[in-house]
Structure formats: C-alpha cells, structure tokens
Design an enzyme around this catalytic site. Structure first.
Site, short mmCIF file in Angstrom:
data_model
loop_
_atom_site.label_atom_id
_atom_site.label_comp_id
_atom_site.label_asym_id
_atom_site.label_seq_id
_atom_site.Cartn_x
_atom_site.Cartn_y
_atom_site.Cartn_z
N ASP A 199 1.97 2.24 -3.46
CA ASP A 199 0.92 2.30 -4.47
C ASP A 199 0.76 3.73 -5.00
OD1 ASP A 199 -1.29 2.09 -6.07
OD2 ASP A 199 -2.62 1.25 -4.53
N GLN A 219 0.81 -1.22 0.00
CA GLN A 219 0.00 0.00 0.00
C GLN A 219 0.84 1.27 0.00
OE1 GLN A 219 -2.85 0.14 3.23
NE2 GLN A 219 -4.41 0.97 1.86
#
Length: 387
Positions: A135, A132
C-alpha cells in the site's frame, strides 16, 4: 525477468522507485535489474551503490524503456525536457508499475491503453490486510502527515510544547487535524511528540479510537448518512452534511494555533472544510497546512505549491511532501513495489498475472490495451458524458 528503474522527470521529484537494498534482494532471487543512470542521486543512492547491489546502470533512457520487461516509476508518465514522451516508449511488451493518477487523468489512462501495454497503478492497491505491505498510498501519506507538522512548527511564531521557565510558563500550542486517515494520524502523532495539545475530526466515526490512542481528542459530528466508502476511504457526502461539518468544526478552527487538513476523496475535488470566515476568525500568526491543496483544497484560499497569508494567518499548500523526504520515502516505496512484484511473479521468476488474485485484479489499470479497473471505467464514462 528484467526490471528497469526509470529516472523521474517531474520537476522537483527526488524519490526513486527502487533502492539498492531492495535491488539486492531482487537480484538474489534471479531478477535482472536495470537502473537508469542518476536515478537515485537525489535520494542519496549512487549509481555505484546500485552496481554493488547487482544492478546494471543504463545511460540510454529510451533503451531502458524499450528493452525493460517491467518499468518501475514513482510519478505518472509525462514529457521529457528533450521533447520525447514516456508514453511513446511503451509497447505491448511493457508492464508499467507506478503512481498513475487513474481517477483524475483520463487522457493518461487512454494513452497507456492505446500502446497495448499492461499497467498497474499503485493508487489502486486494495486496502486489505493482505495488501498492506504494497500500500504505497499509505506509506507516502504517512510521510506527508509527519512533514506537514514540521512545516507548521517552523512557520508558527510559538513553541509547540509547554515550557516552564524562570521567565514564566508558556502554554502548549493547539493543533487541530482534519481528516484521520494515514496522513492525519501521523500528523496527530507527530504534533503530540512535539508537545502540542491535539484535537482531530473525521467524518468516519470509527476513527475515534485511533485518534484517542495517539493522545488526541476526537471532535464528534453526527451525520445522518454513510461516510465510509469501499476500502475504508471517506466518501463524498451531501451538501447538508458538509454544511453541518463546517458549523461543528468552526470553533475548533478558531481556537487552534495550527490547522492541518488532510481530507481527500479519491477521484473527486477535495471538500472545502475551512472557509474564509473561519480563517478570519483565527488568531494572527496561526498556520494552516492544506495537504489537499493539489486536489482543490480543504481550505478556501489555499493554492498548490504556495504559501499565502489571509488576515494574518499563513495558509500553506505543499506539493509532494513525500518527495521532500526522499531517502525514507524511496525506501518505503521500494518495499511496496517489491511486495507487489512478489504477487505478480511466478515460481519461474517471470510475470504470471493471475487475475483471480484480488491484489493483481484490483491494481491492474490496463492489460494489453484493455482498461480493466471498474472504478476507472466509471470515471472515464462520466467524463465522456460531460464532454
């Protein structure tokens, strides 16, 4: 390890791959950082700030590319104004990390492979909890969703919030967001902060709770097929499902003061969700912001980098909205890159590509001349068949 930050050459691009604060953290870990002269100027980061953080400023662009061990960029490679090409400066000793548009630019992917370089595409970062922080698609999409609402508010001939005045009460604007991915959710949150009444639609039913948690009303459409692709993205659906979707959202489009469309399918043309008939049914003065304009458009009649008017409705097809907020967009992107570099770097501070790691394996587009990513291979094979 020497990390080199290249100056962006795409017209209008104001972002930079690393910011001085991230450079400082990399330098403290023993990483040598080169920054091309002027690379951060448009994002409000001076050469002096990079030098103070421990970077070396390089004025010779080709030297930076040819001697840099890891090249960091924002945009896909291209041709410089002086006639040279960034592709020509790649070699088998280069590791490139950037947005590379791998599912739509087969020519670019093949060019990189031909150089023998290794390349990581930020679009291919797996959508997992562990990845994450790397990202970049999400970090930049969030900015696009925010800025889309501001563009709409600026263009709309109405207030967004409800106002009670001595001259009477002004009702709040109605905003309809199509697509509840990262950009859509940020658009919902921003429109709500500005006081609008917000409705939202997405073909993935699991987004309903996210929309409602931000204060939006979820518009439900029952589709008899799988609508979620690998990694949580929306997948391309059948023509029948597209038709049913258009029919279901038509009345919500007609009643909205602002429509923001964000529906995109990686590597595919964006689905048309707002037809010309729907636009003609909207009130004069209404605004549509089509964030998928560069991918074919969710709205019939939208055009990349243009604002057009149809039957009194303004249709805006913005290009590179994250680049219009360069300071924060660069800060977020730099942290995404730093996280990925952490996965790519061994204990000795040098590159250590462990392809057993799902993040490294997933994000690696090309390694030593070999195209590794299976999704990209499939796209290239399909294009070869069509040609």
């Amino acid at each position: 390890m020497r990390v080199a930050v290249a100056k962006e050459i795409q017209p209008g691009e104001r972002r930079v791959a690393l910011t001085p604060d991230v450079v400082g953290r990399l330098v403290k870990k023993g990483t040598e950082v080169w920054v091309e002269a002027g690379a951060g100027d448009s994002a409000c980061f001076s050469d002096a700030a990079y030098e103070a953080a421990g970077a070396e400023i390089i004025k010779d662009s080709q030297r930076l590319w040819r001697e840099g061990r890891v090249i960091l960029k924002v945009n896909p490679l291209g041709d410089r104004p002086n006639g040279t090409s960034e592709y020509d400066d790649l070699s088998g000793d280069t590791t490139l990390i950037s947005f590379l548009n791998p599912l739509a630019d087969a020519t670019g992917v093949n060019h990189i492979a031909e150089t023998g370089a290794t390349a990581f595409a930020m679009e291919l970062i797996p959508r997992t909890s562990r990845a994450q922080s790397a990202d970049a698609l999400s970090s930049q999409a969030s900015i696009a969703g925010y800025k889309a609402v501001l563009m709409a508010a600026s263009q709309l001939p109405k207030y967004f919030p409800m106002l009670t005045t001595a001259a009477g009460t002004i009702p709040p604007a109605k905003v309809f967001v199509i697509g509840a991915g990262v950009a859509g959710l940020q658009a919902i949150a921003t429109a709500r902060r500005l006081g609008a009444v917000v409705e939202a639609f997405d073909i993935r039913p699991e987004t309903k709770e996210q929309v409602q948690s931000l204060g939006g009303k979820f518009v439900e459409v029952s589709l008899e097929e799988e609508t979620r692709a690998t990694g949580g993205y929306a997948k391309e659906v059948s023509d029948d499902s597209k038709r049913r979707t258009q029919e279901a959202i038509a009345k919500h489009v007609a009643s909205a003061d602002v429509v923001i469309t964000t529906a995109q399918v990686p590597g595919k043309k964006a689905p048309v969700l707002v037809t010309k008939a729907m636009v003609n049914a909207m009130k004069p003065g209404s605004v549509i912001v089509d964030l998928a304009a560069n991918q074919g458009g969710n709205c019939e009649g939208s055009a990349p980098s243009q604002a057009v008017e149809q039957n009194g409705v303004s249709i805006i097809g913005p290009d590179n909205l994250p680049g219009s907020v360069p300071l924060h967009a660069s800060q977020l992107y730099a942290k995404n890159l730093a996280t990925l570099l952490g996965y790519l770097t061994g204990e000795n501070g040098e590159l250590a590509l462990n392809f057993e790691d799902d993040i490294i394996d997933g994000a690696c587009l090309v390694h030593q001349g070999e195209i590794r990513n299976e999704r990209v291979k499939a796209v290239l094979k399909e294009e070869l068949v069509h040609n």
